[in-house]
Design a protein around this motif. Structure first.
Motif, PDB file in Angstrom:
ATOM      1  N   GLN A   1       0.816  -1.218   0.000  1.00 33.19           N
ATOM      2  CA  GLN A   1       0.000   0.000   0.000  1.00 33.19           C
ATOM      3  C   GLN A   1       0.849   1.268   0.000  1.00 33.19           C
ATOM      4  OE1 GLN A   1      -2.642  -1.487   3.409  1.00 33.19           O
ATOM      5  NE2 GLN A   1      -4.034  -0.198   2.236  1.00 33.19           N
TER       6      GLN A   1
ATOM      7  N   CYS B   1     -10.649   0.120   3.787  1.00 27.14           N
ATOM      8  CA  CYS B   1      -9.228  -0.018   3.469  1.00 27.14           C
ATOM      9  C   CYS B   1      -8.672   1.363   3.161  1.00 27.14           C
ATOM     10  CB  CYS B   1      -9.083  -0.933   2.253  1.00 27.14           C
ATOM     11  SG  CYS B   1      -7.385  -1.154   1.697  1.00 27.14           S
ATOM     12  N   LEU B   2      -7.482   1.660   3.670  1.00 27.32           N
ATOM     13  CA  LEU B   2      -6.895   2.981   3.430  1.00 27.32           C
ATOM     14  C   LEU B   2      -6.642   3.223   1.942  1.00 27.32           C
ATOM     15  CD1 LEU B   2      -4.396   3.307   6.429  1.00 27.32           C
ATOM     16  CD2 LEU B   2      -6.617   4.431   6.140  1.00 27.32           C
TER      17      LEU B   2
ATOM     18  N   HIS C   1      -7.165  -9.343   6.460  1.00 32.26           N
ATOM     19  CA  HIS C   1      -7.215  -8.269   5.456  1.00 32.26           C
ATOM     20  C   HIS C   1      -5.798  -7.869   5.033  1.00 32.26           C
ATOM     21  CE1 HIS C   1      -8.946  -4.251   3.974  1.00 32.26           C
ATOM     22  NE2 HIS C   1      -7.645  -4.054   3.975  1.00 32.26           N
ATOM     23  N   GLU C   2      -4.924  -7.682   6.032  1.00 29.63           N
ATOM     24  CA  GLU C   2      -3.566  -7.225   5.702  1.00 29.63           C
ATOM     25  C   GLU C   2      -2.764  -8.330   5.005  1.00 29.63           C
ATOM     26  OE1 GLU C   2      -3.182  -4.165   5.730  1.00 29.63           O
ATOM     27  OE2 GLU C   2      -4.888  -3.718   7.029  1.00 29.63           O
TER      28      GLU C   2
ATOM     29  N   HIS D   1      -3.469  -8.405   1.378  1.00 34.83           N
ATOM     30  CA  HIS D   1      -2.765  -7.374   0.606  1.00 34.83           C
ATOM     31  C   HIS D   1      -1.432  -7.899   0.071  1.00 34.83           C
ATOM     32  CE1 HIS D   1      -4.988  -3.632   0.725  1.00 34.83           C
ATOM     33  NE2 HIS D   1      -5.165  -3.681   2.036  1.00 34.83           N
TER      34      HIS D   1
END
Ligand code: NI
Length: 157
Positions: A51, A91-92, A133-134, A137
């Motif tokens: 990210q 999510c950022l 979630h992470e 990624h």
């Protein structure tokens, strides 16, 4: 420490598989420090290295209300899951958006700290959700691929 630019939307970095960390060096420490600062500044509860444009298997998480329980995880693996929870997720990398995602209720993650020491952490509820979630990624997967229709009568809080 520095705040890094968070990649959003269609940025290619969000859809690539990240490589394992091999060197547990000063550069890794700087990346972790920057990621934590970037996450706190953006008021997120997790951030993965892709990210911020770094295709390495590094994540930071803090789901605590007081924002004082930072988890740094390098080369993390989800080794066990159980149960099920449905809830809204954001999510950022997709600011202002949310979607209903069903995930395991509990998850156990095995990872390394910044010094190369292996550890395991068990999470339930929000923490399990954040770990899953992470970790997604790191495999180029974003939550939006998992979004389901919000169940009838589901109350966001
Ligand atoms: Ni995210």
């Amino acid at each position: 420490m520095a705040i890094r630019n968070i990649r959003t939307g269609d940025d290619a970095c969000l859809y690539k598989t990240a490589k394992p960390v091999v060197n547990f060096d000063e550069k890794l420490g700087m990346l972790l420090d920057d990621m934590a600062q970037t996450m706190y500044e953006a008021d997120g509860c997790g951030l993965a290295a892709p990210q911020v444009g770094i295709l390495r298997r590094v994540i930071v998480i803090d789901c605590s209300e007081k924002r004082n329980k930072l988890i740094e995880a390098i080369n993390p693996e989800i080794i066990e899951t159980s149960g099920e929870q449905g809830g809204m997720e954001g999510c950022l990398s997709f600011p202002g958006e949310q979607g209903y995602v069903v995930r395991p209720m509990k998850a156990t993650m095995r990872a390394y700290d910044r010094h190369g020491n292996q550890f395991e952490i068990e999470g339930e509820g929000l923490l399990a959700r954040a770990m899953l979630h992470e970790c997604d990624h790191l495999d180029g997967k974003v939550y939006k691929r998992l979004v389901e229709p919000t169940p009838e009568g589901y109350d966001e809080d």
